[in-house]
Design a protein around this motif. Sequence first.
Motif, PDB file in Angstrom:
ATOM      1  N   ILE A 234       0.842  -1.198   0.000  1.00 31.66           N
ATOM      2  CA  ILE A 234       0.000   0.000   0.000  1.00 31.66           C
ATOM      3  C   ILE A 234       0.875   1.245   0.000  1.00 31.66           C
ATOM      4  O   ILE A 234       0.406   2.366  -0.065  1.00 31.66           O
ATOM      5  CB  ILE A 234      -0.993   0.055   1.183  1.00 31.66           C
TER       6      ILE A 234
ATOM      7  N   ASP B 218       0.767  -0.526  23.406  1.00 29.46           N
ATOM      8  CA  ASP B 218       2.170  -0.332  23.069  1.00 29.46           C
ATOM      9  C   ASP B 218       2.574   1.041  23.600  1.00 29.46           C
ATOM     10  O   ASP B 218       1.724   1.898  23.861  1.00 29.46           O
ATOM     11  CB  ASP B 218       2.327  -0.369  21.544  1.00 29.46           C
TER      12      ASP B 218
ATOM     13  N   PRO C 296       4.115   4.658  22.733  1.00 24.65           N
ATOM     14  CA  PRO C 296       4.490   5.421  21.549  1.00 24.65           C
ATOM     15  C   PRO C 296       6.012   5.483  21.478  1.00 24.65           C
ATOM     16  O   PRO C 296       6.697   5.091  22.419  1.00 24.65           O
ATOM     17  CB  PRO C 296       3.914   6.816  21.801  1.00 24.65           C
TER      18      PRO C 296
ATOM     19  N   HIS D 122      -5.204  12.283   1.850  1.00 24.47           N
ATOM     20  CA  HIS D 122      -5.304  11.205   2.808  1.00 24.47           C
ATOM     21  C   HIS D 122      -5.453  11.864   4.197  1.00 24.47           C
ATOM     22  O   HIS D 122      -5.514  13.067   4.274  1.00 24.47           O
ATOM     23  CB  HIS D 122      -3.969  10.471   2.676  1.00 24.47           C
TER      24      HIS D 122
ATOM     25  N   TYR E 140      -9.885   7.213  16.721  1.00 24.59           N
ATOM     26  CA  TYR E 140      -8.562   7.789  16.909  1.00 24.59           C
ATOM     27  C   TYR E 140      -8.570   9.016  17.813  1.00 24.59           C
ATOM     28  O   TYR E 140      -7.704   9.873  17.747  1.00 24.59           O
ATOM     29  CB  TYR E 140      -7.886   8.125  15.563  1.00 24.59           C
TER      30      TYR E 140
HETATM   31  N1  LIG Z   1      -5.631   7.335   0.408  1.00 24.76           N
HETATM   32  C1  LIG Z   1      -4.387   7.040   0.737  1.00 24.76           C
HETATM   33  N2  LIG Z   1      -4.140   5.963   1.516  1.00 24.76           N
HETATM   34  C2  LIG Z   1      -2.880   5.646   1.854  1.00 24.76           C
HETATM   35  C3  LIG Z   1      -1.808   6.458   1.424  1.00 24.76           C
HETATM   36  C4  LIG Z   1      -2.085   7.593   0.614  1.00 24.76           C
HETATM   37  O1  LIG Z   1      -1.194   8.342   0.206  1.00 24.76           O
HETATM   38  N3  LIG Z   1      -3.383   7.843   0.313  1.00 24.76           N
HETATM   39  N4  LIG Z   1      -0.535   6.127   1.812  1.00 24.76           N
HETATM   40  C5  LIG Z   1      -0.249   4.720   2.008  1.00 24.76           C
HETATM   41  C6  LIG Z   1       1.096   4.544   2.569  1.00 24.76           C
HETATM   42  S1  LIG Z   1       2.426   5.164   1.693  1.00 24.76           S
HETATM   43  C7  LIG Z   1       1.324   3.860   3.690  1.00 24.76           C
HETATM   44  S2  LIG Z   1       2.944   3.514   4.152  1.00 24.76           S
HETATM   45  C8  LIG Z   1       0.210   3.367   4.511  1.00 24.76           C
HETATM   46  C9  LIG Z   1       0.465   3.492   5.984  1.00 24.76           C
HETATM   47  O2  LIG Z   1      -0.491   2.758   6.625  1.00 24.76           O
HETATM   48  P1  LIG Z   1      -0.290   2.290   8.127  1.00 24.76           P
HETATM   49  O3  LIG Z   1       0.984   1.598   8.278  1.00 24.76           O
HETATM   50  O4  LIG Z   1      -1.474   1.572   8.562  1.00 24.76           O
HETATM   51  O5  LIG Z   1      -0.303   3.731   8.788  1.00 24.76           O
HETATM   52  P2  LIG Z   1       0.412   4.460  10.022  1.00 24.76           P
HETATM   53  O6  LIG Z   1       0.011   5.838   9.935  1.00 24.76           O
HETATM   54  O7  LIG Z   1       1.843   4.143  10.082  1.00 24.76           O
HETATM   55  O8  LIG Z   1      -0.264   3.937  11.321  1.00 24.76           O
HETATM   56  C10 LIG Z   1      -1.021   2.769  11.501  1.00 24.76           C
HETATM   57  C11 LIG Z   1      -1.494   2.698  12.903  1.00 24.76           C
HETATM   58  O9  LIG Z   1      -0.402   2.567  13.773  1.00 24.76           O
HETATM   59  C12 LIG Z   1      -0.788   2.986  15.044  1.00 24.76           C
HETATM   60  N5  LIG Z   1       0.395   3.493  15.735  1.00 24.76           N
HETATM   61  C13 LIG Z   1       0.893   4.735  15.803  1.00 24.76           C
HETATM   62  N6  LIG Z   1       1.997   4.761  16.565  1.00 24.76           N
HETATM   63  C14 LIG Z   1       2.184   3.501  16.982  1.00 24.76           C
HETATM   64  C15 LIG Z   1       3.153   2.878  17.823  1.00 24.76           C
HETATM   65  O10 LIG Z   1       4.057   3.508  18.331  1.00 24.76           O
HETATM   66  N7  LIG Z   1       3.036   1.538  18.049  1.00 24.76           N
HETATM   67  C16 LIG Z   1       2.047   0.814  17.499  1.00 24.76           C
HETATM   68  N8  LIG Z   1       1.984  -0.481  17.780  1.00 24.76           N
HETATM   69  N9  LIG Z   1       1.114   1.370  16.703  1.00 24.76           N
HETATM   70  C17 LIG Z   1       1.193   2.683  16.442  1.00 24.76           C
HETATM   71  C18 LIG Z   1      -1.878   3.988  14.864  1.00 24.76           C
HETATM   72  O11 LIG Z   1      -2.992   3.586  15.598  1.00 24.76           O
HETATM   73  C19 LIG Z   1      -2.199   3.941  13.377  1.00 24.76           C
HETATM   74  O12 LIG Z   1      -3.553   3.848  13.151  1.00 24.76           O
HETATM   75  O13 LIG Z   1      -0.985   4.073   4.197  1.00 24.76           O
HETATM   76  C20 LIG Z   1      -1.316   4.004   2.845  1.00 24.76           C
HETATM   77  N10 LIG Z   1      -2.638   4.551   2.636  1.00 24.76           N
END
Ligand SMILES: Nc1nc2c(c(=O)[nH]1)N[C@H]1C(S)=C(S)[C@@H](COP(=O)(O)OP(=O)(O)OC[C@H]3O[C@@H](n4cnc5c(=O)[nH]c(N)nc54)[C@H](O)[C@@H]3O)O[C@H]1N2
Lengths: 844, 249, 332
Positions: free
Chosen positions: A180, A492, A494, A774, A781
């Motif tokens: 993703i 967890d 932060p 996004h 949240y």
């Molecule tokens: N429409 C749209 N969607 C996208 C994108 C976009 O550009 N447009 N970008 C994409 C991309 S590039 C990516 S990489 C993904 C990312 O997608 P994800 O990896 O799911 O996103 P994150 O924002 O890293 O955070 C995910 C969850 O991690 C939790 N979190 C935050 N801090 C911590 C922590 O310290 N420990 C733990 N265990 N959990 C934590 C939060 O609850 C958060 O909801 O999204 C994708 N989705």
Amino acid sequence: MLNRRNFLKIGAATPIVVGGVALSNAKQLSVYSGKDFSPATGLERIAIPSACWQCVTRCPNISYVEDGRLVKIEGQPASIRTHGVMCAKGQGGVNQYTDPDRVLYPMRRIGKRGEGKWKRVSWDEALSEITGRLKKLRDDGTPEKFMFHYGRMKASHSKLIKSAFLGTYGTGTIGNHTSICEGAKWVAQELTWGGHYDNWDFDNTNYVLNFGSNVFEAGTNHIPTSHRLIARMADKRIRVVTFDVRLSNTAAKSDEWVPIIPGTDRAVVLAMCNVIMSEGLYKGEGEAFLEFCKVTPGASATLEEKVTALKAHLKDYTPEWAETVSGVPAAKTAEIARDFATVKPACVISYRGAVANHHGADTERAIQMLAAITGNVDNPGGRCKAVGPKWKYPKGPKNKPKSRKLKILDGLPGAAKLPNHHVSHQVLQMIKDGSAGRPDVYMWYCYTPVYANGQVQENIDILKDETLVPFSVCVNPFYDESAALADIILPDTPYTERWTWEDMVSPAQIPEYYIRQPVVKPLGECRDFADVCIEMADRMGFPLGIKSHEEFVKQSCEMTPDVKKAGGFEYMKANGVYHDPEAKPRYFSYRKALPPEKYLAETVVKDPATGVYWDWKKAKLASAQEALEKGYVATKKSYKAYVGQEINGVVYSGFKPDKVNKSGYFEIYSEIMEAKDLPAMPSWTPIPEYEAKKPDDLILTTYKVAEQIHSRSANCKFLSEIFHDNPAWINPKTAKEKGIDEGDSIKVNSSFGEIVIKARVTPVVVPGTIAIAHHCGHWEYGRYASGEVAPKAAGSPGGDERDSARIWWNGERGVHPNWIIGNVADPISGQLRWMDTVVSVTKA
Amino acid sequence: MKNSDVNLSRRNLVAKAGLGAAAAVATATLPKPAKAEATDRTVQYAMVIDTRRCVGCHACSVACKAEFDVPLGETRSWVEYIEKGEYPNVSRQFLPRLCNQCSDPPCVRVCPTGATYKRKEDGIVVVDADICIGCKYCMQACPYDARFINPRTGTADKCDFCLHRVSQGIAPACVNTCQGRARIFGDMNDPDSEVAKLIATEPVTVLRQEMGTKPNVYYIAADHTDDGDARFQHQYLRVDTHRRAKERR
Amino acid sequence: MNEVFWGLPVISYLFLAGVGAGAYTVSASVLLRGGGGGFGHKHFQIARYGALLAPLPMMIGTGLIIFELGTFTAAFENGDFWLLFRWIRLFLTITMSPMSIGSWVLAVCILASLVYAYTFLSPDAKPGDDKSSLRLAMAWVGVPLGIAVAIYTGVMLGAMPSRPFWNSPVLVLLFLMSALSGGVAGILLLKAIFDHEPQTDDAGGTEPAGKIDRSSYLLSASDMILIGFELLAVFLFIMFTYLTVGAQKVAISVILPGGSLSMLFWVGVVLIGLLIPAIIELKYVLPTLLHKKVYTIPRRVEMIVALVVLFGGFLLRYVVVIGGQITGPVGI
Ligand SMILES: Nc1nc2c(c(=O)[nH]1)N[C@H]1C(S)=C(S)[C@@H](COP(=O)(O)OP(=O)(O)OC[C@H]3O[C@@H](n4cnc5c(=O)[nH]c(N)nc54)[C@H](O)[C@@H]3O)O[C@H]1N2
Ligand SMILES: Nc1nc2c(c(=O)[nH]1)N[C@H]1C(S)=C(S)[C@@H](COP(=O)(O)OP(=O)(O)OC[C@H]3O[C@@H](n4cnc5c(=O)[nH]c(N)nc54)[C@H](O)[C@@H]3O)O[C@H]1N2
Ligand code: SF4
Ligand code: SF4
Ligand code: SF4
Ligand code: SF4
Ligand code: SF4
Ligand SMILES: [Mo]
């Protein structure tokens, strides 16, 4: 106690003593001092070197503590990656710690899944239940029924949790979030030059050509690259040209924004290559580099043959043709191609805008080709192979079982032909499908399957369904949309409260070692999940031999020669970062001629078909003979045994393969692609959905902004205060055709659903597209993100509540676009196609 | 040092901080030693904002909020986006804003209690929260909307050029974080300072010069376009303030 | 929409202080004009109404303004009740701020008006009684003090280039006229409420005490003239700003046709608050003025006129205070 008045009065009235010297005037102000003071009392704040984990870049930072609370974060001045500067998200990290909606205790759901009713349980209770189930699966010989799905898990967390814990447990059903994110880019790089992470050497470049990278707002190495680019632009006035479907801040700062129809960058890149080849602009550096390129089938070819092959392949990709596909005027394409090929060194950069679409991996390959034929590969000022630190670390138990995995990671059948990094956005669909089996335990970490993927409703439905997902565990400091659907939430810490050694790549081309250390004591009963894994392993009877994550980091510091030399763990705790001051930036890594003892070693043979020298022993073959018979390409994972590449009689280190059995050439021609019935050379392939698109349909793209990190930062009040609403950008021309005015509610329909969103009529987006940021439209949240106070297990102390009543953006929280973006994949890499969704738009 | 020590005199405090710094981690960039002779020249701190180097990233806004824990809804520092033109000839410019630390500050002139004053030592305009009554007169008088009532104290508040840092010899928080190094800070009365040199050599402008406030925040290449210009030029213009007050004041 | 720092409390305060100060000034003038006894019983009565009225609106207004202080709100938010008394700081110093000077002037004016009112307090108060000299002294200070209070409100708003809508010397004139007219209206209202004697006058004849209402005539006539001046001030206020360039021209457009306060201003302030009362007064005053007819005005009409004038005065403050805050400097 100093009161404010005294403070104001005394302030700078008298000469101030800093560093033991009296200062009499302003000249000595230090910008990067690594110090901070309390504005209320004037007292110095305690400075702790640590590291950011807001975004994937993971910059070193300095965190400041006052009365045991984290109050401020700054950049780390000693970092060669950041030079002490920091972005808005990094600054907003203080809010992660004080978020009043943090999950502080293990919680188990009461009532129906997703109902939002929770009770607080002890760690013992939570872990007993989890390890009880896991141990049973393991004992039953079905460890693969434990699926672990992670997002931003990197460096020592990855080593400890994935390699040591999951490796010893024995499950291979491990999902990530690369598809993703930027999977297409990685696959393309693995096919061309092996490995991934390209670094853009902005310090030395004289021209930047950008396809769909928002360097100034995002990027996987954001601050390290963006501050370099703006410095270079300001100091050297270098030219920057940005192709984007909308005026990103990067496009706005560029000398030129070239608007482009989404998903069509490849057409323009191919046309540029055409201009460069047909006009002979490859001569010089490009010509020289072609020696290291594979452009034809077979092991070797003369320069002439290569040039001929390239010209022949590119012949029809004229700028005029590209204009019909991309909307970019032919003259513009030709002009930029000529500039790019003439200014040396020049750097072509690309990110998700270029690749998160149909055949996006091929676009990245085309971009690699453009860099190659202009000689801008791994050279000062060009597109370089990224350099990162190489940590040594404890590996955990020696005898790890051979892992077993459910075949649910690579997408629905036929989704992608080279899913080197899986098709994680289709994992839930695969679970629903069930034909490849289903996990009994689905645990996710640093990831939000519901919110970050496309087809949000389907994700919700599947996660909610106990017949599909019998038991789910969310590891998270926060109550996000996915946590709301878990059976158990493990709190967890932060990033402000945990240990990590870190390893993100360095645009200085010199590796930087750095660590993250807890800045404050974990709140409530939060625990670093790595430590929890260590305990779970103990509970299940396979101790990892590692006491704690802290211990792991400590040992790693002592095991890693560079770090050890610097002073090991104690040095890292005091300083946070280390790089070898003597080190020179690394360029031209591929051009190292190997010493004969390397490739003439006993276990090394030359593969005649490719010219690759490889180590048959490492390839787990019995003999040189077997190796020669089977051949390098056909041997499973032979890339791991790669030694060098013979080119015109010299054996070079070459472009070392990773993930696929490519040669040591820079492969513009890919037999691996060819074997999968994919274009061997970067090529244009029509986008099926566009072909079927109705004339008044639009194309939806999505993007990130400087003040938010995808799913995870809307709980940061200082960030959401700045960015909390995401109206859909629509060009006035398109809006007029549809009778849409500024601020109107519009319906956006795709084959996956419908959203209603506010329109922002603006000329900063290509006609015929709509662009939706996004980050917005959270429904969980916490209060700052969604207005919903996260459910608390009874009796848990709150965080900083003082600002709750001051949230002024209620009712302006935007709409999440992922409800209507499909979990569809680039047929090459499996990358989710975020940027080319066909939609119909009407006034609501 | 512990930051809960409360009975330190100010002199002790800074002296201790100094010792701390001397022993500090090797990473800290220590200020260069001062010249021996003390100057009696007055100091006027100033900021030059080189918008060519600004990428609109808002790091400064957030750094400032965190440094002072500025309550939601209020801003000491913000970044405006100025978007204009017709497709495809469009632009977006960034204009970081803060209190101008005016040399002829109307906020000081109108303050009935003397809570707001301009410090002689360094030209910083400050609010004494122990005196201010929260009458908001200064907020009316400031032509830059730089002031607000801090809901926690009920008194007027605004950017104070990070007096608590500057008085310790370190640059403001927003300057420290600025990735473009677009914010340059120093004493403009010192001809050797970077700000003085920039002001002397670059075509700098100030905001709303006609207000007669004599700002000490200077801009290089600022976009001064406003609604009026845009209407006159029949141009699309959008100014985003990125603060609660959506309209620029 | 721009944020409004000063809302209803300040608007009411400006209005009430104006009415109070106006009443004081008018009362004192009437008293002094008649040499302390004036044109007989009626004038003394009018001075008395004014005197008794004056301190009240000023005090209420001043009290209201405390609600607008940031320290007041914060006192409750963070439970620091000392903050409720922070306004005392105003009187621990005096600065060149119009608000500082104004606060002192206002404070002195309120005190003086209280003393002045005290001299009228007894129902037996009459010209030449034992409080006479104090009354006269307070009247002497009352005229400049009342005017000063009325003026300072205008200066306070007008002193800031950052508020182009206010930044006009004419605003002082406008506020002064409105304050005086408000004072007159206040007195007229009290008189109409409490004075049940017939409202007649043989216009210029001898004065059969108690029968003739020359004072009422005087009040209405002067009110009419004040309104005239106020209209002139409105005209000047608009023209001066409209004819300039830049911020002031833009700012004034909020009350010009199409502006967001346009209706309120033209219908509320100008038509209802100024023109209508002026016309009514004209109707009753003209016959007396031109034809020396006996001045008669029904009590109810007098009351309505007074109320309408007061209403207009309030709206004027409203439009000005809001208008000044929703506009600002142009350019950047
Ligand atoms: N429409 C749209 N969607 C996208 C994108 C976009 O550009 N447009 N970008 C994409 C991309 S590039 C990516 S990489 C993904 C990312 O997608 P994800 O990896 O799911 O996103 P994150 O924002 O890293 O955070 C995910 C969850 O991690 C939790 N979190 C935050 N801090 C911590 C922590 O310290 N420990 C733990 N265990 N959990 C934590 C939060 O609850 C958060 O909801 O999204 C994708 N989705
Ligand atoms: N502020 C911030 N920084 C981040 C993150 C974040 O969430 N927020 N996430 C981090 C992560 S995980 C990643 S992967 C990176 C991503 O970093 P980037 O890939 O640079 O960021 P994106 O916003 O995903 O996409 C970049 C640009 O592509 C444009 N675009 C869309 N479609 C097309 C197209 O068809 N052609 C072209 N040429 N452009 C197009 C978008 O308008 C956008 O400006 O950022 C990292 N850094
Ligand atoms: S770029 Fe990413 S890691 Fe670096 S400071 Fe910003 S949010 Fe933190
Ligand atoms: S910008 Fe405003 S608050 Fe700052 S000194 Fe000038 S007038 Fe005062
Ligand atoms: S609010 Fe405070 S600082 Fe501002 S004018 Fe009033 S007393 Fe002075
Ligand atoms: S100088 Fe300090 S107070 Fe002023 S804007 Fe910068 S960070 Fe904020
Ligand atoms: S931190 Fe610097 S580059 Fe970023 S918005 Fe502020 S002034 Fe501009
Ligand atoms: Mo990503």
